[in-house]
Design a protein around this motif. Structure first.
Motif, PDB file in Angstrom:
ATOM      1  N   VAL A 129       0.849  -1.181   0.000  1.00 47.51           N
ATOM      2  CA  VAL A 129       0.000   0.000   0.000  1.00 47.51           C
ATOM      3  C   VAL A 129       0.891   1.238   0.000  1.00 47.51           C
ATOM      4  O   VAL A 129       1.947   1.266   0.642  1.00 47.51           O
ATOM      5  CB  VAL A 129      -0.949  -0.002   1.227  1.00 47.51           C
ATOM      6  CG1 VAL A 129      -0.172   0.040   2.526  1.00 47.51           C
ATOM      7  CG2 VAL A 129      -1.931   1.148   1.157  1.00 47.51           C
ATOM      8  N   TYR A 135       0.896   5.411   0.666  1.00 48.19           N
ATOM      9  CA  TYR A 135       0.093   6.442   1.308  1.00 48.19           C
ATOM     10  C   TYR A 135       0.973   7.629   1.676  1.00 48.19           C
ATOM     11  O   TYR A 135       2.207   7.552   1.645  1.00 48.19           O
ATOM     12  CB  TYR A 135      -0.611   5.900   2.550  1.00 48.19           C
ATOM     13  CG  TYR A 135       0.319   5.479   3.672  1.00 48.19           C
ATOM     14  CD1 TYR A 135       0.623   6.359   4.704  1.00 48.19           C
ATOM     15  CD2 TYR A 135       0.891   4.213   3.694  1.00 48.19           C
ATOM     16  CE1 TYR A 135       1.471   5.994   5.736  1.00 48.19           C
ATOM     17  CE2 TYR A 135       1.735   3.830   4.714  1.00 48.19           C
ATOM     18  CZ  TYR A 135       2.024   4.725   5.733  1.00 48.19           C
ATOM     19  OH  TYR A 135       2.878   4.359   6.753  1.00 48.19           O
ATOM     20  N   ILE A 192       1.812  -4.730   3.244  1.00 50.68           N
ATOM     21  CA  ILE A 192       0.604  -4.557   4.060  1.00 50.68           C
ATOM     22  C   ILE A 192       0.884  -4.719   5.548  1.00 50.68           C
ATOM     23  O   ILE A 192       0.426  -3.921   6.372  1.00 50.68           O
ATOM     24  CB  ILE A 192      -0.483  -5.565   3.613  1.00 50.68           C
ATOM     25  CG1 ILE A 192      -1.070  -5.148   2.261  1.00 50.68           C
ATOM     26  CG2 ILE A 192      -1.586  -5.686   4.639  1.00 50.68           C
ATOM     27  CD1 ILE A 192      -1.952  -3.924   2.318  1.00 50.68           C
ATOM     28  N   LEU A 223      -4.578   7.915   0.943  1.00 50.30           N
ATOM     29  CA  LEU A 223      -4.238   6.667   0.268  1.00 50.30           C
ATOM     30  C   LEU A 223      -3.886   6.968  -1.185  1.00 50.30           C
ATOM     31  O   LEU A 223      -4.710   7.468  -1.948  1.00 50.30           O
ATOM     32  CB  LEU A 223      -5.414   5.686   0.325  1.00 50.30           C
ATOM     33  CG  LEU A 223      -5.215   4.372  -0.449  1.00 50.30           C
ATOM     34  CD1 LEU A 223      -4.050   3.569   0.126  1.00 50.30           C
ATOM     35  CD2 LEU A 223      -6.500   3.549  -0.440  1.00 50.30           C
ATOM     36  N   ARG A 236      -3.069   0.950  -3.909  1.00 49.47           N
ATOM     37  CA  ARG A 236      -2.692  -0.396  -3.463  1.00 49.47           C
ATOM     38  C   ARG A 236      -2.037  -1.117  -4.628  1.00 49.47           C
ATOM     39  O   ARG A 236      -2.336  -0.841  -5.783  1.00 49.47           O
ATOM     40  CB  ARG A 236      -3.926  -1.155  -2.966  1.00 49.47           C
ATOM     41  CG  ARG A 236      -4.580  -0.525  -1.748  1.00 49.47           C
ATOM     42  CD  ARG A 236      -5.754  -1.349  -1.264  1.00 49.47           C
ATOM     43  NE  ARG A 236      -6.305  -0.817  -0.025  1.00 49.47           N
ATOM     44  CZ  ARG A 236      -7.306   0.062   0.023  1.00 49.47           C
ATOM     45  NH1 ARG A 236      -7.865   0.497  -1.109  1.00 49.47           N
ATOM     46  NH2 ARG A 236      -7.741   0.503   1.184  1.00 49.47           N
TER      47      ARG A 236
END
Length: 413
Positions: free
Chosen positions: A292, A294, A333, A368, A371
């Motif tokens: 991910v 961010y 993750i 975010l 992903r």
């Protein structure tokens, strides 16, 4: 009184005087022997066990148990203090034979590193221990054994424990084959400081071995040691899809039985061990999220946060709107910090959410960026390090078993 009766009375009196004399003599003899050490009564400094002529005293065992209690060690670690001290005698013997005994400077550095976990200097840490009934010598012996054994293992097995690129490829292939499997897991996560990395690795390696199959023991250890929010629930995280886990951890859980505990795996800013509580096989997933990306953006007020929402379409816009005023990263993750992961889980790409603060108390906005189903950069090194540490631990355990088998160990009740 007849003559025979007088003789009997006289003999009885004589026997009584003789017994009293003998009794007094025996008592004096026992007291004399006790004073000179001839009578072997158990004292705190008597050997509880001898290991190749090295004594482990009852006092040392009591001290180690008290020390471990002050560290909030798991009950099984406290109850096995005697066996641990036996192992340490063997480890010190091995270090001496190999010429790898640590120097005074190395021991003092190890003591300082350990004390820093409590934000204390080594002298201050020792002073607190002594106030609570643990001698400074106990702490020094504990650190000396740990430093000695790590040096022995690294020098003896380090070259043999190296991991090849092909082995990393196989581990990643195993991890990627997990498909739609879900795992119910519990975790213990310990964060690194500038000085505690060696002690964190040693602690989690010990817990990984001692807590295998121990559900309640793992939960108790999580409450004692873990630095993340799941500690309040005994480390229980709940269900996670295979795609939400790092490749190395997936590979370990895929081969684990219920109750098994993983080897230490990297976490953002620290290390973690994970216990498998349950497994659920689903249809294979075609796109598994493994990373991910961010951004964390400091803001001054709710109005400032609202202004960001109105001016940002993608994370790339941050470079124009807030140049240098944000932190952006991509992580596996399971390495996302525990306070950030739940927020990201509820966001779509390029969405923002408030509710966090940094260490200085300034509000943060989480954005975010996206992903990814690709293995993030650095994953190969994470797997390499994990495989290396596991292999090194296997060599170390085997070598210690050999030392025990060859040793002369005499237990004293």
């Amino acid at each position: 009184m007849r003559f025979e009766e007088r003789v009997k009375v006289r003999n009885d009196r004589l026997a009584t005087r003789i017994w009293r004399t003998v009794s007094v003599g025996l008592t004096a003899m026992v007291l004399s022997f006790a004073a000179t050490g001839t009578v072997h009564a158990q004292t705190p400094f008597s050997p509880a066990v001898t290991v190749n002529n090295r004594a482990v005293t009852f006092w040392e065992i009591q001290q180690r148990e008290r020390f471990l209690r002050l560290l909030n060690a798991p009950p099984e670690a406290i109850s096995s203090a005697r066996e641990t001290l036996v192992d340490e005698r063997l480890q010190l013997d091995a270090a001496e034979r190999l010429g790898l005994s640590p120097s005074i400077e190395e021991i003092e550095a190890g003591m300082q590193e350990f004390a820093a976990r409590a934000n204390l200097s080594a002298p201050a840490f020792i002073a607190q221990l002594e106030q609570l009934g643990v001698a400074g010598e106990t702490f020094r012996d504990f650190v000396t054994a740990g430093v000695s054994w790590r040096t022995v293992v690294r020098n003896r097995f380090g070259p043999r424990a190296q991991v090849t690129e092909a082995e990393i490829d196989r581990a990643m292939a195993t991890a990627s084959s997990a498909g739609g499997t879900r795992y119910e897991i519990a975790e213990i996560v310990v964060q690194f400081t500038e000085t505690n990395q060696a002690e964190v690795r040693a602690l989690l390696s010990d817990l990984s071995g001692s807590l295998d199959g121990e559900i309640e023991g793992f939960s108790d250890a999580a409450r004692r040691f873990s630095d993340v929010g799941s500690a309040r629930n005994g480390g229980l995280v709940g269900w996670r899809s295979a795609g939400a886990l790092s490749p190395d951890l997936r590979a370990q859980l895929n081969a684990a039985a219920i109750g098994d505990v993983s080897a230490p795996v990297p976490r953002q800013g620290g290390l973690a061990i994970v216990q498998l509580r349950d497994r659920e096989e689903n249809a294979p997933a075609s796109d598994e999220i493994v990373a991910v990306e961010y951004a964390l953006i400091p803001v001054n007020s709710d109005a400032d946060a609202a202004g960001l929402r109105n001016s940002l379409d993608t994370c790339d816009d941050l470079y124009g709107v807030r140049p240098g005023g944000f932190e952006r990263q991509i992580l596996p993750i399971d390495q996302v910090p525990g306070n950030v992961a739940p927020i990201l889980a509820g966001l779509d790409a390029n969405e923002l959410s408030a509710g966090l603060s940094n260490a200085q108390g300034q509000p943060l906005v989480v954005m975010l960026c996206g992903r990814s189903t690709a293995i993030p950069e650095g994953a190969r090194e994470d797997i390499r390090n994990s495989l290396f540490q596991r292999r090194l631990a296997t060599y170390a355990n085997g070598y210690l078993a050999e030392l025990r088998a060859e040793a002369i160990i005499n237990e004293n009740p």
